[in-house]
Structures are given as structure tokens and as C-alpha cells.
Design a protein around this motif. Structure first.
Motif, PDB file in Angstrom:
ATOM      1  N   PHE A  42       0.694  -1.135   0.013  1.00 23.40           N
ATOM      2  CA  PHE A  42       0.097  -0.169  -0.049  1.00 23.40           C
ATOM      3  C   PHE A  42       0.786   1.078   0.059  1.00 23.40           C
ATOM      4  O   PHE A  42       1.775   1.409   0.767  1.00 23.40           O
ATOM      5  CB  PHE A  42      -0.692   0.128   1.092  1.00 23.40           C
ATOM      6  CG  PHE A  42      -1.765  -1.057   1.371  1.00 23.40           C
ATOM      7  CD1 PHE A  42      -3.093  -1.177   0.361  1.00 23.40           C
ATOM      8  CD2 PHE A  42      -1.476  -2.395   1.811  1.00 23.40           C
ATOM      9  CE1 PHE A  42      -4.078  -2.301   0.634  1.00 23.40           C
ATOM     10  CE2 PHE A  42      -2.354  -3.360   1.896  1.00 23.40           C
ATOM     11  CZ  PHE A  42      -3.595  -3.240   1.134  1.00 23.40           C
ATOM     12  N   SER A  47      -2.310   2.603  -8.047  1.00 29.63           N
ATOM     13  CA  SER A  47      -2.520   1.226  -7.957  1.00 29.63           C
ATOM     14  C   SER A  47      -1.863   0.650  -9.292  1.00 29.63           C
ATOM     15  O   SER A  47      -2.247   1.306 -10.326  1.00 29.63           O
ATOM     16  CB  SER A  47      -3.952   0.653  -7.849  1.00 29.63           C
ATOM     17  OG  SER A  47      -4.424   1.149  -6.496  1.00 29.63           O
ATOM     18  N   ILE A  60      -1.355  -0.944  -4.154  1.00 36.39           N
ATOM     19  CA  ILE A  60      -2.763  -0.572  -3.963  1.00 36.39           C
ATOM     20  C   ILE A  60      -2.582   1.077  -3.589  1.00 36.39           C
ATOM     21  O   ILE A  60      -1.761   1.144  -2.351  1.00 36.39           O
ATOM     22  CB  ILE A  60      -3.557  -1.321  -3.275  1.00 36.39           C
ATOM     23  CG1 ILE A  60      -3.509  -3.022  -3.616  1.00 36.39           C
ATOM     24  CG2 ILE A  60      -5.031  -0.898  -2.948  1.00 36.39           C
ATOM     25  CD1 ILE A  60      -4.387  -2.756  -5.103  1.00 36.39           C
ATOM     26  N   ASP A  61      -3.205   1.959  -4.006  1.00 38.13           N
ATOM     27  CA  ASP A  61      -3.287   3.285  -3.571  1.00 38.13           C
ATOM     28  C   ASP A  61      -3.883   3.457  -2.193  1.00 38.13           C
ATOM     29  O   ASP A  61      -5.101   3.178  -1.837  1.00 38.13           O
ATOM     30  CB  ASP A  61      -3.924   4.179  -4.591  1.00 38.13           C
ATOM     31  CG  ASP A  61      -3.857   5.617  -4.248  1.00 38.13           C
ATOM     32  OD1 ASP A  61      -3.446   6.068  -3.265  1.00 38.13           O
ATOM     33  OD2 ASP A  61      -3.914   6.492  -5.175  1.00 38.13           O
ATOM     34  N   ARG A  62      -2.913   3.686  -1.055  1.00 37.72           N
ATOM     35  CA  ARG A  62      -3.625   3.587   0.203  1.00 37.72           C
ATOM     36  C   ARG A  62      -4.609   5.083   0.403  1.00 37.72           C
ATOM     37  O   ARG A  62      -5.029   4.904   1.504  1.00 37.72           O
ATOM     38  CB  ARG A  62      -2.615   3.480   1.185  1.00 37.72           C
ATOM     39  CG  ARG A  62      -1.508   4.743   1.433  1.00 37.72           C
ATOM     40  CD  ARG A  62      -0.634   4.543   2.651  1.00 37.72           C
ATOM     41  NE  ARG A  62       0.397   5.204   2.405  1.00 37.72           N
ATOM     42  CZ  ARG A  62       1.699   4.611   2.768  1.00 37.72           C
ATOM     43  NH1 ARG A  62       1.880   3.616   3.546  1.00 37.72           N
ATOM     44  NH2 ARG A  62       2.813   5.099   2.633  1.00 37.72           N
ATOM     45  N   SER A  65     -10.566   4.744  -0.191  1.00 35.32           N
ATOM     46  CA  SER A  65     -11.064   3.859   0.665  1.00 35.32           C
ATOM     47  C   SER A  65     -11.492   2.639   0.114  1.00 35.32           C
ATOM     48  O   SER A  65     -11.084   1.694  -0.146  1.00 35.32           O
ATOM     49  CB  SER A  65     -11.977   4.618   1.419  1.00 35.32           C
ATOM     50  OG  SER A  65     -13.050   5.107   0.497  1.00 35.32           O
ATOM     51  N   GLN A  67     -12.568   1.901  -2.810  1.00 38.10           N
ATOM     52  CA  GLN A  67     -12.163   1.614  -4.197  1.00 38.10           C
ATOM     53  C   GLN A  67     -10.865   1.130  -4.214  1.00 38.10           C
ATOM     54  O   GLN A  67     -10.373   0.438  -5.108  1.00 38.10           O
ATOM     55  CB  GLN A  67     -11.803   2.929  -4.865  1.00 38.10           C
ATOM     56  CG  GLN A  67     -11.588   2.785  -6.206  1.00 38.10           C
ATOM     57  CD  GLN A  67     -11.250   4.211  -7.254  1.00 38.10           C
ATOM     58  OE1 GLN A  67     -11.518   5.215  -6.620  1.00 38.10           O
ATOM     59  NE2 GLN A  67     -10.864   3.950  -8.353  1.00 38.10           N
ATOM     60  N   GLN A  68     -10.096   0.724  -3.014  1.00 43.87           N
ATOM     61  CA  GLN A  68      -9.153  -0.443  -2.956  1.00 43.87           C
ATOM     62  C   GLN A  68      -9.442  -1.636  -3.530  1.00 43.87           C
ATOM     63  O   GLN A  68      -8.705  -2.300  -4.113  1.00 43.87           O
ATOM     64  CB  GLN A  68      -8.454  -0.393  -1.386  1.00 43.87           C
ATOM     65  CG  GLN A  68      -7.613   1.136  -0.825  1.00 43.87           C
ATOM     66  CD  GLN A  68      -7.103   0.845   0.314  1.00 43.87           C
ATOM     67  OE1 GLN A  68      -7.332   0.049   1.087  1.00 43.87           O
ATOM     68  NE2 GLN A  68      -6.077   1.774   0.609  1.00 43.87           N
ATOM     69  N   TRP A  69     -10.505  -1.902  -2.913  1.00 42.06           N
ATOM     70  CA  TRP A  69     -10.755  -3.469  -3.276  1.00 42.06           C
ATOM     71  C   TRP A  69     -11.261  -3.496  -4.849  1.00 42.06           C
ATOM     72  O   TRP A  69     -10.738  -4.441  -5.399  1.00 42.06           O
ATOM     73  CB  TRP A  69     -12.058  -4.043  -2.685  1.00 42.06           C
ATOM     74  CG  TRP A  69     -12.890  -5.324  -2.919  1.00 42.06           C
ATOM     75  CD1 TRP A  69     -14.093  -5.488  -3.289  1.00 42.06           C
ATOM     76  CD2 TRP A  69     -12.214  -6.529  -3.026  1.00 42.06           C
ATOM     77  NE1 TRP A  69     -14.354  -6.661  -3.303  1.00 42.06           N
ATOM     78  CE2 TRP A  69     -13.319  -7.444  -3.168  1.00 42.06           C
ATOM     79  CE3 TRP A  69     -10.941  -7.017  -2.468  1.00 42.06           C
ATOM     80  CZ2 TRP A  69     -12.980  -8.850  -3.431  1.00 42.06           C
ATOM     81  CZ3 TRP A  69     -10.554  -8.242  -2.602  1.00 42.06           C
ATOM     82  CH2 TRP A  69     -11.763  -9.099  -3.114  1.00 42.06           C
ATOM     83  N   ASP A  71      -9.944  -1.699  -7.054  1.00 43.64           N
ATOM     84  CA  ASP A  71      -8.522  -1.469  -7.761  1.00 43.64           C
ATOM     85  C   ASP A  71      -7.705  -2.813  -7.612  1.00 43.64           C
ATOM     86  O   ASP A  71      -7.178  -3.464  -8.572  1.00 43.64           O
ATOM     87  CB  ASP A  71      -7.542  -0.502  -6.948  1.00 43.64           C
ATOM     88  CG  ASP A  71      -7.878   0.811  -7.731  1.00 43.64           C
ATOM     89  OD1 ASP A  71      -8.852   0.917  -8.364  1.00 43.64           O
ATOM     90  OD2 ASP A  71      -6.841   1.802  -7.400  1.00 43.64           O
ATOM     91  N   PHE A  72      -8.037  -3.488  -6.456  1.00 41.05           N
ATOM     92  CA  PHE A  72      -7.211  -4.869  -6.220  1.00 41.05           C
ATOM     93  C   PHE A  72      -7.639  -5.897  -7.215  1.00 41.05           C
ATOM     94  O   PHE A  72      -6.930  -6.363  -7.912  1.00 41.05           O
ATOM     95  CB  PHE A  72      -7.652  -5.414  -4.782  1.00 41.05           C
ATOM     96  CG  PHE A  72      -6.974  -6.875  -4.517  1.00 41.05           C
ATOM     97  CD1 PHE A  72      -5.842  -6.843  -4.186  1.00 41.05           C
ATOM     98  CD2 PHE A  72      -7.778  -7.740  -4.742  1.00 41.05           C
ATOM     99  CE1 PHE A  72      -5.059  -8.140  -4.075  1.00 41.05           C
ATOM    100  CE2 PHE A  72      -7.154  -9.132  -4.478  1.00 41.05           C
ATOM    101  CZ  PHE A  72      -5.958  -9.335  -4.176  1.00 41.05           C
TER     102      PHE A  72
END
Length: 174
Positions: A42, A47, A60-62, A65, A67-69, A71-72
Motif C-alpha cells: 500500500f 495502483s 494499491i493506492d492507500r 477507501s 476503491q482499494q478493493w 483496484d485490487f
């Protein structure tokens, strides 16, 4: 409801079965990355996915919020289903890979086999909100996924009707 899975939906379900994941509560990018032997980092950058001679890493862009999932899921597609360095690929190939990764993310982050188990409320907005909460995604992402799901259901129903019509015609013709 009868439903015919697309090849991507079937592939995603097999992947989750291989990872022993069957419920939305088990959808955790840290656990999934560990099970897939992917280094997960992170950082305060966009990402991205990297393949260094078979050593897979996701950044992953920390700063994001929910949107992390999302982007994953997108970046995971590049590692699991794509080859090549996008900086060396023709623009049209990069566009194709990005489109595929966006589609993959919809199905990976909100798997059809889990979606089919959800109760469907009367209002579409309520269904989208339930998907946001259950799968930890943004409203716009959940909305796109539900649109894909609706299109698949409509396609399945249309195909069933056409097949019944052809069957009736062949029986009358004989």
C-alpha cells in the motif's frame, strides 16, 4: 432462478473455490494476495501490478477507501490473465487489457455465485446499496455490476424464449 454462467463467471468461481472462499465476509485482499503468493503493498501512488520474472506484486493506492478493493480486482486481472509490459504494447492492446481488467474487477469483487445468493429487494437502489455494503464497493461500481447482471439475466431469458420458439416450430413442422 436458472442462470447460465459466462466463462469469466465460472473461472472466478473456480478461483474462489480453490482459495476456499465462499462468502462475501471472506473477501479480503490481504488474505487473497497471500494465498496467491502475491506481494501486496500500500503506497501513496496509483495502483499498479508488476510481474518481475514470476514474482508478482500489487501496489494499491492507500489514499483510496472502498476503491482499494476495486483496484485490487482490476490489477489482479493483469497478473492472472494478461501478459506483457503495457509500456511496450500497442495502444489498442493496452485498451483491450484495461477493458478486460475493468470487467474482471466487476466479477471478481462481486462474484456472481455470491450475488445469486443475495435477496433482491423491490427497488434497484436498495439492491445497489446492499451490494455496496456487502462487498465493500462504491455505489457506481455496484451499479455497473448490477447492470451487467441484469443484462446476463435478460440474455438468458431471451435465449430460453428463442429456444422454446424454435422447438415449437420444429415440432409443428414435423
Amino acid at each position: 432462478m436458472h442462470y447460465t454462467f459466462t466463462p469469466l463467471e465460472s473461472w472466478t468461481e473456480r478461483l474462489y473455490n480453490h482459495l476456499s472462499i465462499s462468502t462475501p465476509e471472506q473477501l479480503n485482499m490481504i488474505d487473497i494476495a497471500a494465498k496467491l503468493q502475491i506481494w501486496l503493498h500500500f503506497a501513496d501512488i496509483e495502483s499498479t501490478a508488476m510481474d518481475r520474472e514470476g514474482l508478482y506484486s500489487l501496489i494499491i493506492d492507500r489514499r483510496l477507501s472502498k476503491q482499494q478493493w476495486e483496484d485490487f480486482g482490476h490489477e489482479l486481472c493483469h497478473l492472472l490473465r494478461h501478459a506483457g509490459n503495457q509500456m511496450m504494447l500497442p495502444d489498442l492492446m493496452v485498451e483491450l487489457q484495461e477493458s478486460q481488467a475493468n470487467n474482471f474487477a466487476l466479477h471478481f469483487c462481486i462474484p456472481t455465485f455470491m450475488l445469486l445468493k443475495r435477496p433482491i429487494p423491490c427497488l434497484k437502489r436498495e439492491f445497489i446499496e446492499d451490494i455496496c455494503t456487502t462487498f465493500n464497493v462504491t455505489y457506481s461500481f455496484a451499479e455497473k455490476r448490477i447492470e451487467h447482471f441484469e443484462n446476463q439475466v435478460m440474455h438468458f431469458r431471451f435465449t430460453e424464449q428463442i429456444n422454446r420458439l424454435y422447438l415449437q416450430q420444429s415440432l409443428v413442422g414435423n
